[in-house]
Write a protein that holds these residues in place. Structure first.
Motif, PDB file in Angstrom:
ATOM      1  N   TYR A  72       0.827  -1.226   0.000  1.00 10.99           N
ATOM      2  CA  TYR A  72       0.000   0.000   0.000  1.00 10.99           C
ATOM      3  C   TYR A  72       0.852   1.263   0.000  1.00 10.99           C
ATOM      4  CZ  TYR A  72      -4.864  -1.516   0.334  1.00 10.99           C
ATOM      5  OH  TYR A  72      -6.114  -2.012   0.037  1.00 10.99           O
ATOM      6  N   SER A  73       1.788   1.348   0.936  1.00 12.83           N
ATOM      7  CA  SER A  73       2.607   2.574   1.049  1.00 12.83           C
ATOM      8  C   SER A  73       3.482   2.773  -0.180  1.00 12.83           C
ATOM      9  CB  SER A  73       3.483   2.517   2.297  1.00 12.83           C
ATOM     10  OG  SER A  73       2.687   2.532   3.452  1.00 12.83           O
ATOM     11  N   SER A  76       1.260   3.743  -3.163  1.00 16.97           N
ATOM     12  CA  SER A  76       0.702   5.096  -2.967  1.00 16.97           C
ATOM     13  C   SER A  76       1.745   6.167  -3.231  1.00 16.97           C
ATOM     14  CB  SER A  76       0.180   5.258  -1.533  1.00 16.97           C
ATOM     15  OG  SER A  76      -0.767   4.273  -1.234  1.00 16.97           O
ATOM     16  N   ASN A  77       2.981   5.866  -2.876  1.00 22.75           N
ATOM     17  CA  ASN A  77       4.080   6.822  -2.999  1.00 22.75           C
ATOM     18  C   ASN A  77       4.579   6.971  -4.436  1.00 22.75           C
ATOM     19  OD1 ASN A  77       6.261   8.470  -1.740  1.00 22.75           O
ATOM     20  ND2 ASN A  77       7.553   6.808  -2.497  1.00 22.75           N
ATOM     21  N   ASP A 363       9.683  -3.068   7.246  1.00 21.55           N
ATOM     22  CA  ASP A 363       8.712  -2.001   7.496  1.00 21.55           C
ATOM     23  C   ASP A 363       8.102  -1.570   6.160  1.00 21.55           C
ATOM     24  OD1 ASP A 363       7.329   0.311   7.980  1.00 21.55           O
ATOM     25  OD2 ASP A 363       8.866   1.232   9.243  1.00 21.55           O
ATOM     26  N   PRO A 364       6.789  -1.765   5.956  1.00 24.86           N
ATOM     27  CA  PRO A 364       6.187  -1.451   4.652  1.00 24.86           C
ATOM     28  C   PRO A 364       6.184   0.041   4.326  1.00 24.86           C
ATOM     29  CG  PRO A 364       4.482  -2.023   6.250  1.00 24.86           C
ATOM     30  CD  PRO A 364       5.794  -2.303   6.912  1.00 24.86           C
ATOM     31  N   LYS A 365       6.366   0.887   5.335  1.00 27.11           N
ATOM     32  CA  LYS A 365       6.349   2.340   5.091  1.00 27.11           C
ATOM     33  C   LYS A 365       7.706   2.875   4.648  1.00 27.11           C
ATOM     34  CE  LYS A 365       2.482   3.765   8.007  1.00 27.11           C
ATOM     35  NZ  LYS A 365       1.934   2.474   8.418  1.00 27.11           N
ATOM     36  N   THR A 366       8.768   2.055   4.850  1.00 25.36           N
ATOM     37  CA  THR A 366      10.124   2.526   4.521  1.00 25.36           C
ATOM     38  C   THR A 366      10.952   1.513   3.730  1.00 25.36           C
ATOM     39  OG1 THR A 366      10.988   1.644   6.594  1.00 25.36           O
ATOM     40  CG2 THR A 366      10.240   3.955   6.616  1.00 25.36           C
ATOM     41  N   THR A 399       8.847  -0.027  -4.735  1.00 29.49           N
ATOM     42  CA  THR A 399       9.604  -0.360  -3.517  1.00 29.49           C
ATOM     43  C   THR A 399      10.981   0.297  -3.548  1.00 29.49           C
ATOM     44  OG1 THR A 399      10.293  -2.471  -4.528  1.00 29.49           O
ATOM     45  CG2 THR A 399       8.401  -2.545  -3.039  1.00 29.49           C
ATOM     46  N   LEU A 402      10.625   4.062  -2.598  1.00 28.57           N
ATOM     47  CA  LEU A 402      10.364   4.192  -1.155  1.00 28.57           C
ATOM     48  C   LEU A 402      11.633   3.914  -0.353  1.00 28.57           C
ATOM     49  CD1 LEU A 402       8.019   4.861   0.743  1.00 28.57           C
ATOM     50  CD2 LEU A 402       7.519   2.419   0.896  1.00 28.57           C
ATOM     51  N   ASN A 406      14.041   6.718   2.039  1.00 27.59           N
ATOM     52  CA  ASN A 406      14.186   6.527   3.484  1.00 27.59           C
ATOM     53  C   ASN A 406      15.605   6.194   3.939  1.00 27.59           C
ATOM     54  OD1 ASN A 406      11.390   6.669   4.871  1.00 27.59           O
ATOM     55  ND2 ASN A 406      11.021   5.610   2.938  1.00 27.59           N
TER      56      ASN A 406
END
Length: 408
Positions: A72-73, A76-77, A363-366, A399, A402, A406
């Protein structure tokens, strides 16, 4: 200025390196093959299906059968329209084809590869041709990447972008999994995905080379429908391949334990009632012919002997002697032509690898490792995979971006 080491110069590695270098980092890409992007060169049959023009997040997620929520992250990014805009900016005009598949207008994957390599180098990243062997650690951080010749490359951040195990001749031979395991990461069971399927039926070799278009297919596991699709496929000497087969293969999770069947509706545009009328019309026209000579208008030539064999109707019987029960049995065979799946083709023939570094440890956000403080992952090495149609390359790009954003 952070020292960033990216291992692997494929789709994910090149994108990650370029984006990271553009942030002002000192980026070194380690690539063991003599040329970067070797696997990219053969994607889309050498045309490079670079992404899929699905512009809704939900649409992207629906096309990822393995761990979709993890993405998702990342999606979305950096969405497919971002990928398309980037390549257009890099001087590669794109086009959208059936199924929203996006290709370079030139139909040459080398244009995508050259654009990515150029983007990477112009951003300031260095590509060195060497093999990363392992990591030197200090407590919970990687302080250097050790090469085959024992050279050490110091680093503040590492991105593992080595790809999977499919197409090992292009460099994705699974060595990234060993590196991930060496620092405590779990690698889930690896199996081929988007791969041709082996069939056990003895009539299969007779159908070798037969290509079917506009067929509706269903994959059954122990008699239960688990996937359906519409499109093209081809019979081979060992079984079946083609777009609908490759997508179906990603739903087979218990090969060898469950029973899998693949059913083909050879006439999806005709319901049973309409098809029966069509059969009656053909039978009326060919009433004095042998049964085996009565199906030329309805079915591909190569398929007819196999259909006749499976129907149980004598090939030499006159059409006007075929009973209603036999005709309805033939109709059901045409609407449900079934092959038995016995195995995948080898992982070396798979478009992507299913399985990889466990998403529970990233970590899916980073895209940062939850085990090693400065280790990140991007692309096929992660336990995510999607259907055919450009979705797997979009995973690599999303991926990677993202990950790059990070590492600072």
């Amino acid at each position: 200025m952070a020292k960033v080491v990216v291992i692997g110069a494929g789709a994910a590695g090149l994108m990650c390196a370029a984006k990271s270098a553009l942030k002002g980092n000192d980026v070194t890409v380690i690539e063991k093959m003599d040329r970067p992007g070797r696997k990219l060169m053969i994607t889309g049959k050498g045309r490079c299906n670079v992404t899929n023009a699905s512009f809704e997040l939900s649409e992207l997620i629906e096309n990822v059968p393995t761990n979709p929520r993890f993405l998702y992250s990342a999606f979305s990014n950096f969405m497919p329209y971002d990928t398309m805009a980037l390549f257009e900016e890099l001087g590669v005009p794109l086009k959208i084809e059936r199924g929203n598949r996006v290709f370079p207008q030139s139909d040459k994957s080398v244009d995508i590869v050259d654009a990515l390599v150029s983007y990477c180098k112009k951003s300031g990243a260095k590509i060195i041709h060497a093999k990363a062997k392992n990591f030197e650690l200090n407590e919970n951080r990687i302080i250097s990447v050790v090469l085959d010749d024992k050279t050490k490359i110091p680093c503040d951040f590492v991105a593992l972008c080595t790809g999977g195990k499919s197409y090992p001749l292009t460099g994705s031979d699974g060595d990234g999994y060993a590196m991930a395991r060496s620092v405590g990461h779990t690698v889930t069971a690896l199996k081929p995905s988007l791969v041709p399927l082996v069939c056990s039926d003895n009539f299969i070799p007779k159908l070798q080379g037969l290509s079917l278009k506009n067929v509706a297919v269903t994959l059954l596991e122990n008699g239960k429908k688990i996937y359906s699709d519409f499109g093209e496929m081809i019979f081979t000497h060992y079984g079946i391949s083609g777009p609908v087969v490759l997508s179906a293969s990603s739903h087979i999770k218990n090969m060898g334990k469950s029973s899998y069947k693949f059913t083909i509706d050879l006439k999806p545009a005709l319901d049973e009632n309409v098809l029966d009328k069509r059969l009656q019309r053909d039978f009326s026209q060919f009433s004095n012919k042998d049964f085996i000579n009565s199906l030329n208008k309805l079915l591909p030539k190569k398929l007819i002997p196999v259909i006749v064999l499976l129907s149980g109707i004598q090939p030499s019987i006159k059409v006007n002697q075929i009973t209603k029960q036999q005709r309805l049995s033939l109709l059901r065979l045409i609407k449900n032509f079934t092959v038995n799946i016995s195995d995948f083709r080898p992982i070396e023939e798979a478009v992507v690898t299913s399985g990889g570094v466990s998403v529970s440890e990233i970590d899916p956000k980073t895209m940062k490792s939850k085990i090693i403080d400065n280790l990140y992952f991007a692309g096929e090495i992660i336990d995510v995979d999607a259907y055919t149609g450009g979705f797997n390359l979009q995973i690599a790009f999303s991926t990677a971006v993202l990950c790059a954003e990070n590492m600072n």
